[in-house]
Design an enzyme around this catalytic site. Structure first.
Site, PDB file in Angstrom:
ATOM      1  N   GLN A  32      -6.275   7.615  -1.607  1.00  0.00           N
ATOM      2  CA  GLN A  32      -6.682   7.011  -0.339  1.00  0.00           C
ATOM      3  C   GLN A  32      -8.133   7.371  -0.006  1.00  0.00           C
ATOM      4  OE1 GLN A  32      -4.693   4.851   1.348  1.00  0.00           O
ATOM      5  NE2 GLN A  32      -6.296   4.509   2.860  1.00  0.00           N
ATOM      6  N   LYS A  85       2.096   1.666   3.863  1.00  0.00           N
ATOM      7  CA  LYS A  85       2.303   1.435   2.427  1.00  0.00           C
ATOM      8  C   LYS A  85       3.656   1.982   1.996  1.00  0.00           C
ATOM      9  CE  LYS A  85      -2.664   1.414   1.493  1.00  0.00           C
ATOM     10  NZ  LYS A  85      -3.859   2.153   1.049  1.00  0.00           N
ATOM     11  N   ASP A 139      -5.190  -0.055  -7.139  1.00  0.00           N
ATOM     12  CA  ASP A 139      -6.181  -0.432  -6.129  1.00  0.00           C
ATOM     13  C   ASP A 139      -7.232  -1.381  -6.711  1.00  0.00           C
ATOM     14  OD1 ASP A 139      -6.034   0.456  -3.475  1.00  0.00           O
ATOM     15  OD2 ASP A 139      -6.539   2.515  -4.026  1.00  0.00           O
TER      16      ASP A 139
HETATM   17  N1  GUN Z   1      -9.146   2.933   2.392  1.00  0.00           N
HETATM   18  C1  GUN Z   1      -9.234   1.777   3.087  1.00  0.00           C
HETATM   19  N2  GUN Z   1      -8.675   0.766   2.378  1.00  0.00           N
HETATM   20  C2  GUN Z   1      -8.219   1.307   1.225  1.00  0.00           C
HETATM   21  C3  GUN Z   1      -7.545   0.766   0.096  1.00  0.00           C
HETATM   22  O1  GUN Z   1      -7.252  -0.416  -0.009  1.00  0.00           O
HETATM   23  N3  GUN Z   1      -7.224   1.659  -0.873  1.00  0.00           N
HETATM   24  C4  GUN Z   1      -7.555   2.971  -0.817  1.00  0.00           C
HETATM   25  N4  GUN Z   1      -7.227   3.754  -1.835  1.00  0.00           N
HETATM   26  N5  GUN Z   1      -8.190   3.495   0.222  1.00  0.00           N
HETATM   27  C5  GUN Z   1      -8.515   2.663   1.232  1.00  0.00           C
END
Ligand code: GUN
Length: 286
Positions: free
Chosen positions: A92, A48, A115
């Site tokens: 996350q 990311k 998200d």
């Molecule tokens: N853990 C696995 N996929 C994601 C996601 O798209 N966003 C977040 N915040 N955590 C994750």
């Protein structure tokens, strides 16, 4: 035909970069909170950050101790909620067990919830209100289908997996009365009886189970579209690991009309859609 998610994601990122270049010196900010050292989370965050750096989004990582208590985490989120320079907040997942994930998600300012996990944004997705943020992986899948000219109108989409991140929001999106939606959606899960009959009736089959190579050739209708959301590390006989999806790609690819690979399918689209959501949040402030 193999759908090249990496290429489509690159196109999206380039368009965002061009738009952000025009807004310089103003720049969006994505603030990411990681609690602990989950190795998959560390990998996702690295990807990311790289994507943000590439398009010109400031990326701040708050890496917090595994043992942090919920109150301290809520305080950090409250600080970011009120910081005008922050456009997106991403916590996350997964969080350590003793922290209530729902409470944490609920505490994020919905206008910065890039998200799309906050119940307000989930609700907007369900009623088809475009002012909110859509969850990145489902949005990425919708765009993949659209860019590949696969119109799902009137078709039977079967989603295997009912997570809050993928299965449920994807069902909500694809059933909307909107262009490139209008699908008949079935959500199957671990309690579904006669799963093979359900998956074989799919015109579009989405595998979001989290089990390596779970979808085998006998579960897939010839000529159908197969979208693989899985990211699994499979141990090889030489004790190395290999990234595999939820679909037995090598065997299914011969009967599917379109299929997404792992890696290089849905994964890059999830990240592209995160950039899209951060940009969407940012332009509401400039
Ligand atoms: N853990 C696995 N996929 C994601 C996601 O798209 N966003 C977040 N915040 N955590 C994750």
């Amino acid at each position: 035909m193999i759908i090249n998610g990496k290429e489509i994601a690159k196109e999206i990122a380039l368009k965002i970069k061009a738009k952000l270049d025009n807004l310089k010196p103003k720049k969006p900010n994505l603030s990411v909170i990681l609690v602990g050292n989950n190795s998959a989370s560390l990998t996702y965050i690295r990807m990311k950050k790289k994507a943000c750096d590439h398009v010109g989004i400031d990326f701040d990582l708050y890496h917090l101790d595994e043992n942090i208590d919920e109150k301290a985490l809520l305080k950090k989120i409250s600080y970011l909620n009120n910081d005008p320079k922050v456009n997106g907040i991403l916590v996350q997942m997964p969080l350590p067990k003793k922290i209530n994930e729902n409470e944490i998600i609920l505490s994020i300012n919905p206008k910065k919830d890039v998200d799309g996990f906050h119940p307000l944004n989930v609700g907007k997705a369900l009623i088809g209100d475009d002012s909110g943020f859509l969850s990145c992986t489902p949005l990425g899948i919708k765009i993949l289908l659209e860019k590949s000219n696969i119109d799902i109108q009137g078709k039977h989409v079967v989603i295997v997996g009912r997570s809050n991140i993928v299965g449920k929001p994807l069902a909500a999106i694809l059933m909307q009365k909107k262009p490139f939606c209008n699908a008949t959606v079935t959500v199957a899960h671990s309690y579904s009886r006669d799963l093979i009959q359900i998956t074989r009736s799919a015109d579009v089959l989405v595998a979001a189970i989290g089990k390596p190579k779970f979808i085998t050739k006998d579960m897939v209708k010839t000529g159908s579209v197969v979208i693989d959301v899985g990211i699994n590390l499979e141990k090889q006989s030489d004790s190395t690991t290999k990234l595999v999806g939820d679909v037995d790609f090598e065997n299914v690819k011969d009967i599917a009309s379109y299929i997404t690979p792992v890696p290089g399918g849905v994964g890059p689209m999830t990240i592209a859609c995160l950039l899209h959501n951060v940009y969407k949040s940012f332009i509401q402030t400039v």
